[in-house]
Design a protein around this motif. Structure first.
Motif, PDB file in Angstrom:
ATOM      1  N   ASP A  30       0.807  -1.177   0.095  1.00 12.70           N
ATOM      2  CA  ASP A  30       0.012  -0.109  -0.019  1.00 12.70           C
ATOM      3  C   ASP A  30       0.923   1.073  -0.034  1.00 12.70           C
ATOM      4  OD1 ASP A  30       0.938  -0.126   2.640  1.00 12.70           O
ATOM      5  OD2 ASP A  30      -0.995  -0.107   3.496  1.00 12.70           O
ATOM      6  N   ALA A  31       0.384   2.284   0.053  1.00 15.59           N
ATOM      7  CA  ALA A  31       0.869   3.712  -0.108  1.00 15.59           C
ATOM      8  C   ALA A  31       1.637   3.887   1.033  1.00 15.59           C
ATOM      9  CB  ALA A  31       0.002   4.763  -0.443  1.00 15.59           C
ATOM     10  N   ALA A  32       1.351   3.630   2.231  1.00 14.40           N
ATOM     11  CA  ALA A  32       2.120   3.775   3.487  1.00 14.40           C
ATOM     12  C   ALA A  32       3.326   3.016   3.494  1.00 14.40           C
ATOM     13  CB  ALA A  32       1.433   3.330   4.660  1.00 14.40           C
ATOM     14  N   LEU A  33       3.339   1.764   3.140  1.00 17.51           N
ATOM     15  CA  LEU A  33       4.668   0.729   2.866  1.00 17.51           C
ATOM     16  C   LEU A  33       5.458   1.655   1.678  1.00 17.51           C
ATOM     17  CD1 LEU A  33       6.022  -1.644   3.995  1.00 17.51           C
ATOM     18  CD2 LEU A  33       4.907  -2.612   1.861  1.00 17.51           C
ATOM     19  N   HIS A  35       5.680   4.685   0.794  1.00 19.00           N
ATOM     20  CA  HIS A  35       6.128   6.030   1.243  1.00 19.00           C
ATOM     21  C   HIS A  35       7.199   5.793   2.380  1.00 19.00           C
ATOM     22  CE1 HIS A  35       6.192  10.265   2.190  1.00 19.00           C
ATOM     23  NE2 HIS A  35       5.874  10.030   3.392  1.00 19.00           N
ATOM     24  N   ALA A  36       6.797   4.916   3.436  1.00 15.37           N
ATOM     25  CA  ALA A  36       7.944   4.470   4.265  1.00 15.37           C
ATOM     26  C   ALA A  36       9.237   4.197   3.844  1.00 15.37           C
ATOM     27  CB  ALA A  36       7.541   3.352   5.231  1.00 15.37           C
ATOM     28  N   PHE A  61       7.575   7.610  11.639  1.00 12.59           N
ATOM     29  CA  PHE A  61       6.571   7.041  10.614  1.00 12.59           C
ATOM     30  C   PHE A  61       6.841   5.612  10.318  1.00 12.59           C
ATOM     31  CE2 PHE A  61       5.121   6.449   6.177  1.00 12.59           C
ATOM     32  CZ  PHE A  61       3.705   6.634   6.290  1.00 12.59           C
ATOM     33  N   VAL A  65       4.747   2.257  10.309  1.00  8.67           N
ATOM     34  CA  VAL A  65       4.217   1.279   9.516  1.00  8.67           C
ATOM     35  C   VAL A  65       4.866  -0.108   9.798  1.00  8.67           C
ATOM     36  CG1 VAL A  65       4.685   0.930   6.808  1.00  8.67           C
ATOM     37  CG2 VAL A  65       4.327   3.250   7.556  1.00  8.67           C
ATOM     38  N   SER A  68       2.319  -1.367  12.346  1.00  5.79           N
ATOM     39  CA  SER A  68       1.045  -1.387  11.965  1.00  5.79           C
ATOM     40  C   SER A  68       0.680  -2.600  10.962  1.00  5.79           C
ATOM     41  CB  SER A  68       0.234  -0.091  11.573  1.00  5.79           C
ATOM     42  OG  SER A  68       1.094   0.215  10.084  1.00  5.79           O
ATOM     43  N   ARG A  69       1.917  -2.576   9.923  1.00  2.88           N
ATOM     44  CA  ARG A  69       1.606  -3.948   9.104  1.00  2.88           C
ATOM     45  C   ARG A  69       2.074  -5.347   9.582  1.00  2.88           C
ATOM     46  NH1 ARG A  69      -0.052   0.035   7.528  1.00  2.88           N
ATOM     47  NH2 ARG A  69      -0.465   0.775   5.792  1.00  2.88           N
TER      48      ARG A  69
END
Length: 114
Positions: A30-33, A35-36, A61, A65, A68-69
């Protein structure tokens, strides 16, 4: 290079390795991964230019991630920072780990209230 910058850089590099290693097990990247991962490369590139607070926010951040993942736990991230700080005793920066302590609330300071 200041020791707090080295500490943040090393923590980000270790987190990125974990994101890359465990990120393949995440069914949907996803976008969060993404972006990290991008942010971890930016930290490496701009570690000398960015203020310490920005480095700490980026690290927070990336760690968020990871947790949360399911790639890491809060305890693992606390241990990571404690282990890194052993190598930099002059950099016992509690602010670097505050965001990992659920008992440590953040306080937002706003000006103009008085």
């Amino acid at each position: 290079m200041a020791t707090h910058r080295l500490l943040a850089l090393e923590a980000v590099q270790l987190c990125r390795a974990k994101l890359v290693e465990d990120g393949d097990d995440i069914p949907e990247r996803d976008a969060a991964l993404e972006h990290a991962l991008l942010l971890s490369h930016q930290v490496e590139q701009y570690v000398l230019q960015w203020p310490a607070t920005r480095l700490h926010r980026a690290l927070g951040f990336i760690q968020g991630v990871l947790v949360s993942r399911g790639c890491s736990s809060l305890e693992e991230q606390c241990t990571l920072l404690e282990r890194l700080q052993i190598g930099f005793p002059e950099c016992r920066d509690r602010d670097l780990a505050d965001h990992l302590d659920p008992r440590q609330p953040f306080e937002l300071e706003l000006g103009g209230s008085g």
